[in-house]
Design a protein around this motif. Structure first.
Motif, PDB file in Angstrom:
ATOM      1  N   LEU A  67      54.114  33.258  35.076  1.00  0.00           N
ATOM      2  CA  LEU A  67      53.037  34.845  36.307  1.00  0.00           C
ATOM      3  C   LEU A  67      53.246  36.102  35.190  1.00  0.00           C
ATOM      4  O   LEU A  67      53.043  36.915  35.685  1.00  0.00           O
ATOM      5  CB  LEU A  67      53.393  34.626  37.543  1.00  0.00           C
ATOM      6  N   ALA A  68      53.835  35.850  34.182  1.00  0.00           N
ATOM      7  CA  ALA A  68      54.182  36.558  32.966  1.00  0.00           C
ATOM      8  C   ALA A  68      52.311  37.097  32.298  1.00  0.00           C
ATOM      9  O   ALA A  68      51.583  36.285  32.288  1.00  0.00           O
ATOM     10  CB  ALA A  68      54.978  36.733  31.921  1.00  0.00           C
ATOM     11  N   GLY A  69      52.165  38.347  32.052  1.00  0.00           N
ATOM     12  CA  GLY A  69      50.933  38.709  31.123  1.00  0.00           C
ATOM     13  C   GLY A  69      50.513  40.201  31.707  1.00  0.00           C
ATOM     14  O   GLY A  69      50.679  41.429  33.021  1.00  0.00           O
ATOM     15  N   ALA A  70      50.249  41.192  30.963  1.00  0.00           N
ATOM     16  CA  ALA A  70      50.060  42.683  30.675  1.00  0.00           C
ATOM     17  C   ALA A  70      48.922  42.860  32.154  1.00  0.00           C
ATOM     18  O   ALA A  70      47.481  42.376  32.312  1.00  0.00           O
ATOM     19  CB  ALA A  70      49.862  43.333  30.281  1.00  0.00           C
ATOM     20  N   GLY A  71      48.686  43.386  33.131  1.00  0.00           N
ATOM     21  CA  GLY A  71      48.063  43.878  34.023  1.00  0.00           C
ATOM     22  C   GLY A  71      46.716  43.751  34.165  1.00  0.00           C
ATOM     23  O   GLY A  71      46.976  44.818  33.085  1.00  0.00           O
ATOM     24  N   GLY A 115      50.414  30.777  35.322  1.00  0.00           N
ATOM     25  CA  GLY A 115      49.442  31.205  36.278  1.00  0.00           C
ATOM     26  C   GLY A 115      47.861  31.038  35.369  1.00  0.00           C
ATOM     27  O   GLY A 115      48.001  30.937  34.264  1.00  0.00           O
ATOM     28  N   SER A 116      46.692  31.748  35.876  1.00  0.00           N
ATOM     29  CA  SER A 116      45.533  31.826  35.828  1.00  0.00           C
ATOM     30  C   SER A 116      44.660  32.711  36.390  1.00  0.00           C
ATOM     31  O   SER A 116      45.146  33.391  37.346  1.00  0.00           O
ATOM     32  CB  SER A 116      44.832  30.713  35.251  1.00  0.00           C
ATOM     33  N   VAL A 145      40.513  30.414  28.715  1.00  0.00           N
ATOM     34  CA  VAL A 145      40.880  29.611  28.760  1.00  0.00           C
ATOM     35  C   VAL A 145      41.947  29.034  27.143  1.00  0.00           C
ATOM     36  O   VAL A 145      42.605  28.352  27.891  1.00  0.00           O
ATOM     37  CB  VAL A 145      39.331  29.713  27.499  1.00  0.00           C
ATOM     38  N   GLU A 146      41.764  30.063  26.849  1.00  0.00           N
ATOM     39  CA  GLU A 146      42.975  30.166  25.585  1.00  0.00           C
ATOM     40  C   GLU A 146      44.629  30.344  25.883  1.00  0.00           C
ATOM     41  O   GLU A 146      45.246  29.297  25.819  1.00  0.00           O
ATOM     42  CB  GLU A 146      43.110  31.315  24.683  1.00  0.00           C
ATOM     43  N   TRP A 147      44.727  31.061  27.156  1.00  0.00           N
ATOM     44  CA  TRP A 147      46.209  31.096  28.294  1.00  0.00           C
ATOM     45  C   TRP A 147      46.289  29.440  29.145  1.00  0.00           C
ATOM     46  O   TRP A 147      47.739  29.508  28.495  1.00  0.00           O
ATOM     47  CB  TRP A 147      45.220  31.831  29.307  1.00  0.00           C
ATOM     48  N   THR A 166      44.497  32.190  40.318  1.00  0.00           N
ATOM     49  CA  THR A 166      44.460  33.264  41.160  1.00  0.00           C
ATOM     50  C   THR A 166      42.959  34.110  41.748  1.00  0.00           C
ATOM     51  O   THR A 166      42.624  35.090  40.350  1.00  0.00           O
ATOM     52  CB  THR A 166      45.663  34.366  40.926  1.00  0.00           C
ATOM     53  N   GLY A 167      42.816  34.909  42.728  1.00  0.00           N
ATOM     54  CA  GLY A 167      41.572  35.240  43.593  1.00  0.00           C
ATOM     55  C   GLY A 167      42.651  37.030  43.166  1.00  0.00           C
ATOM     56  O   GLY A 167      43.439  37.314  42.780  1.00  0.00           O
ATOM     57  N   LEU A 168      41.618  37.764  43.721  1.00  0.00           N
ATOM     58  CA  LEU A 168      42.472  39.180  43.666  1.00  0.00           C
ATOM     59  C   LEU A 168      43.119  39.159  45.366  1.00  0.00           C
ATOM     60  O   LEU A 168      43.122  38.595  46.662  1.00  0.00           O
ATOM     61  CB  LEU A 168      40.821  40.342  44.864  1.00  0.00           C
ATOM     62  N   VAL A 169      44.270  39.177  45.090  1.00  0.00           N
ATOM     63  CA  VAL A 169      45.934  39.359  46.103  1.00  0.00           C
ATOM     64  C   VAL A 169      45.631  40.455  46.795  1.00  0.00           C
ATOM     65  O   VAL A 169      45.622  41.135  46.974  1.00  0.00           O
ATOM     66  CB  VAL A 169      46.684  38.872  45.633  1.00  0.00           C
TER      67      VAL A 169
END
Length: 300
Positions: A67-71, A115-116, A145-147, A166-169
């Protein structure tokens, strides 16, 4: 899974930390991927920027969750930050997928949950889309797509691979709602732009429950939209926030102001994404908070 060993990348983020707490509370062992030297047996070293991971630390895990990635909403989208958004996801996913694929067959995890985001679909207007819809156009769809493509080594090695779009949490601790709650509590809430754009949201409780459902349910693979069953317009969500928090919502932020303040990222706020969780519902998942007012109250 009973007493599973699960590695989580992004365990310090909003969703990752909630997932780790839930898993630990049920007796599972959570290994956290960290960017520094491990300080305990439940930490595994990795460097998503360089695309490296201590593969030996993943051996024997039942599942790997990334679930990692810059915000996406953390900063204005400069060219440099857009590259960080992309590379932090693609390089990290590639490193994990290759590490998983490189393990001996009897040491590989049974599932790789990556994650996506619903940003995959881009602008959908009033049109409802499910997992069969093609990717949209623009920066975020291309990143998604790349992710997802970066997870190919795990899938090709025979590991069940799942993508959580995931949508807006709805949660006070981060993401879009982390900014909305303080504004509405102060009586400064209101619609964004014309308010007719659809927001596909999900309660944090349901997000974690859905991730665990995807981990636990054999046979599920590919993309799953993690959004509540009925997306709402920004205008409808604004009214629900005002009702639950008992605050006025008279302020409206015009689209030109948002574009001035947020730059290119304003397109993500003003864009319409009417995304439905068709495959999640078909798989037997049941939402605890399918409606927006319940999701808001759960976050409070």
């Amino acid at each position: 899974m009973e007493h599973a060993r699960i590695a989580v990348a992004g365990a310090s983020g909003l969703i990752g930390s909630a997932l780790a707490r839930s898993l630990t509370a049920d007796g599972h062992t959570v290994l956290r991927l960290v960017r520094r030297a491990p300080r305990s047996a439940d930490e595994v070293r990795w460097d998503p920027g360089r695309g490296t991971v201590d593969a030996a630390g993943l051996a024997g895990c039942d599942a790997v969750v990334n679930l990692a990635g810059a915000g996406v909403g953390d900063r204005r989208w400069t060219d440099a930050y857009k590259e960080l958004i992309r590379s932090s996801r693609v390089r990290g996913t590639t490193a994990l997928a290759e590490a998983v694929a490189g393990l001996p067959e009897d040491a590989r995890p049974r599932v790789f949950l990556n994650g996506s985001a619903i940003g995959y679909y881009g602008e959908t207007g009033d049109r409802a889309v499910d997992e069969d819809a093609p990717p949209g156009e623009g920066f975020l769809p291309q990143v998604c797509v790349e992710w997802e493509a970066a997870a190919a080594p795990a899938r090709e090695a025979g590991v069940r691979t799942v993508f959580a779009r995931t949508g807006l949490v709805v949660a006070p601790g981060g993401g879009a709602w982390g900014r909305l709650f303080p504004l509405f509590r102060a009586g400064l809430g209101g619609r964004l732009g014309n308010g007719r754009q659809y927001w596909s949201y999900i309660a944090l409780h349901d997000e974690v429950a859905a991730l665990r459902h995807l981990l636990d349910t054999e046979g599920l693979s590919g993309p799953f939209n993690l959004t509540a069953p009925e997306p709402l317009t920004n205008r409808e969500i604004t009214a629900a926030m005002a009702h639950v928090l008992r605050r006025p919502a008279v302020f409206a932020v015009p689209a030109p102001v948002l574009r001035t303040v947020l730059g290119e990222m304003a397109g993500d706020v003003l864009g319409s994404a009417r995304v439905v969780p068709a495959r999640l519902l078909e798989s037997g998942f049941r939402f605890a908070f399918p409606r927006i007012e319940g999701a808001i109250r759960a976050a409070l």
